[in-house]
Scaffold this motif. Structure first.
Motif, mmCIF file in Angstrom:
data_model
loop_
_atom_site.group_PDB
_atom_site.id
_atom_site.type_symbol
_atom_site.label_atom_id
_atom_site.label_comp_id
_atom_site.label_asym_id
_atom_site.label_seq_id
_atom_site.Cartn_x
_atom_site.Cartn_y
_atom_site.Cartn_z
ATOM 1 N N ILE A 22 0.839 -1.158 -0.070
ATOM 2 C CA ILE A 22 0.284 0.032 -0.142
ATOM 3 C C ILE A 22 0.991 1.249 -0.013
ATOM 4 N N ILE A 23 0.658 2.145 -1.013
ATOM 5 C CA ILE A 23 1.092 3.598 -0.841
ATOM 6 C C ILE A 23 0.167 4.193 -0.069
ATOM 7 N N MET A 24 0.420 4.749 0.981
ATOM 8 C CA MET A 24 -0.452 5.358 1.811
ATOM 9 C C MET A 24 -0.472 6.853 1.612
ATOM 10 N N LEU A 58 -1.192 -7.521 -5.057
ATOM 11 C CA LEU A 58 -1.979 -6.428 -4.990
ATOM 12 C C LEU A 58 -1.381 -5.153 -4.399
ATOM 13 N N LEU A 59 -1.398 -4.113 -5.357
ATOM 14 C CA LEU A 59 -1.062 -2.780 -4.755
ATOM 15 C C LEU A 59 -2.142 -1.941 -4.754
ATOM 16 N N ILE A 60 -2.217 -1.317 -3.585
ATOM 17 C CA ILE A 60 -3.178 -0.318 -3.543
ATOM 18 C C ILE A 60 -2.545 1.235 -2.975
ATOM 19 N N ARG A 61 -3.240 2.106 -3.672
ATOM 20 C CA ARG A 61 -2.783 3.722 -3.688
ATOM 21 C C ARG A 61 -3.851 4.428 -3.218
ATOM 22 N N THR A 62 -3.921 4.997 -2.249
ATOM 23 C CA THR A 62 -4.884 6.166 -1.984
ATOM 24 C C THR A 62 -4.743 7.487 -2.472
ATOM 25 N N SER A 63 -5.658 8.356 -2.358
ATOM 26 C CA SER A 63 -5.823 9.668 -2.479
ATOM 27 C C SER A 63 -5.820 10.172 -4.092
ATOM 28 N N LEU A 113 1.767 -7.819 4.487
ATOM 29 C CA LEU A 113 1.457 -6.335 4.386
ATOM 30 C C LEU A 113 2.544 -5.439 4.224
ATOM 31 N N THR A 114 2.902 -4.736 3.092
ATOM 32 C CA THR A 114 4.038 -3.849 3.077
ATOM 33 C C THR A 114 3.320 -2.499 2.989
ATOM 34 N N LEU A 115 3.836 -1.487 3.840
ATOM 35 C CA LEU A 115 3.265 -0.136 3.886
ATOM 36 C C LEU A 115 4.479 0.751 3.448
ATOM 37 N N TYR A 116 4.184 1.757 2.498
ATOM 38 C CA TYR A 116 5.305 2.732 2.154
ATOM 39 C C TYR A 116 5.179 3.702 3.092
ATOM 40 N N ALA A 117 5.933 3.781 4.196
ATOM 41 C CA ALA A 117 5.822 4.745 5.403
ATOM 42 C C ALA A 117 6.606 6.179 5.116
ATOM 43 N N PHE A 118 7.733 5.824 4.553
ATOM 44 C CA PHE A 118 8.507 7.041 4.258
ATOM 45 C C PHE A 118 9.667 6.809 3.002
ATOM 46 N N SER A 119 9.466 7.605 1.992
ATOM 47 C CA SER A 119 10.408 7.173 0.856
ATOM 48 C C SER A 119 11.953 7.981 0.764
ATOM 49 N N THR A 120 12.857 7.578 0.130
ATOM 50 C CA THR A 120 14.305 8.278 0.132
ATOM 51 C C THR A 120 13.893 9.598 -0.197
ATOM 52 N N GLU A 121 12.959 9.961 -1.189
ATOM 53 C CA GLU A 121 12.792 11.295 -1.617
ATOM 54 C C GLU A 121 12.065 12.201 -0.520
#
Length: 254
Positions: A31-33, A199-204, A73-81
């Motif tokens: 998930i890209i939160m 499955l990839l989920i992206r919100t917003s 469940l993998t959550l994208y919490a903080f990117s290198t950018e």
């Protein structure tokens, strides 16, 4: 145009969701939160208020994934950018893992959840890293859902580092060029001991990968929603699962 496309991608909002079905459940959901800041702005609140509310969604979705039979469940919490953001916001984001784990770790342990993390940990503040390592250690023997936080993670950097490792091994005579294949590459990535996301989920409402698991998502199903992450509920998660169940995964075949 984007709303029309999202309407096609996020199809099941008015259809009944069968919460009891567990067949064809994705093993690994990523998930890209996204949308914490916009959720807060819409309410006249500072961006950090959105991040705080987004933390509650992490707990909701983790338990919903566990109940549905998801294994990873993998959550994208903080990117290198994300280091490019204002210092005040970055400092708060670095405190969130500590706050989340202080509040929720005991409950995660009761629910047999195993915490993991992937990313470039040497660049994280010591207190943040200590909290995460403590959670990883205390949940290491749990055998249920694996909750994997992608923190200070960037996929292009991950792939470059993997290629460098392989090149070093070839140069040192530890590896023959003929041994290099997709499986070897996968094992050298930060997610090397996890299966690729189903499955990839992206919100917003954003429809892009934002440097997230570019190699691993090659054949993943994708589900996009306009719902901001702080508003993302168990019902939204199950909508994504039901859409996944309706799709036929052919991996290039017929």
């Amino acid at each position: 145009m984007i709303k029309r496309l999202l309407g096609k991608l996020d199809r099941s909002s008015k259809k009944p969701v069968d919460l009891e079905r567990t067949d064809n459940v994705p093993r690994h959901v990523a998930i890209i939160m996204d949308g914490n800041g916009r959720w807060a702005k819409k309410r006249g609140l500072p961006r950090i208020a959105g991040h705080h509310s987004g933390m509650k969604a992490v707990k909701r979705v983790t338990l919903a994934a566990k109940a549905a039979g998801v294994e990873y469940l993998t959550l994208y919490a903080f990117s290198t950018e994300n280091w490019k953001r204002p210092k005040e916001e970055v400092d708060y984001l670095m405190k969130l893992p500590m706050e989340f784990l202080e509040l929720e770790l005991a409950d995660l342990i009761r629910n047999n959840v195993q915490v993991r993390m992937m990313g470039y940990t040497n660049e994280l503040p010591k207190q943040t890293l200590n909290a995460l390592e403590d959670a990883v250690r205390k949940t290491a023997s749990n055998t249920g859902l694996i909750l994997n936080f992608a923190l200070n993670y960037g996929s292009r950097r991950e792939m470059m580092e993997a290629v460098k490792q392989i090149a070093d091994d070839v140069q040192a005579g530890k590896l023959d060029c003929n041994q290099i294949d997709e499986q070897l590459m996968s094992t050298r990535l930060l997610s090397g001991d996890l299966p690729d996301p189903d499955l990839l989920i992206r919100t917003s409402g954003e429809i892009r990968l934002s440097n997230f698991m570019l190699w691993q998502l090659a054949y993943s199903e994708m589900w996009f929603t306009e719902v901001y992450w702080p508003e993302f509920s168990e019902e939204h998660f199950h909508e994504a699962l039901m859409e996944y169940k309706r799709r036929a995964r052919r991996y290039g075949g017929l």
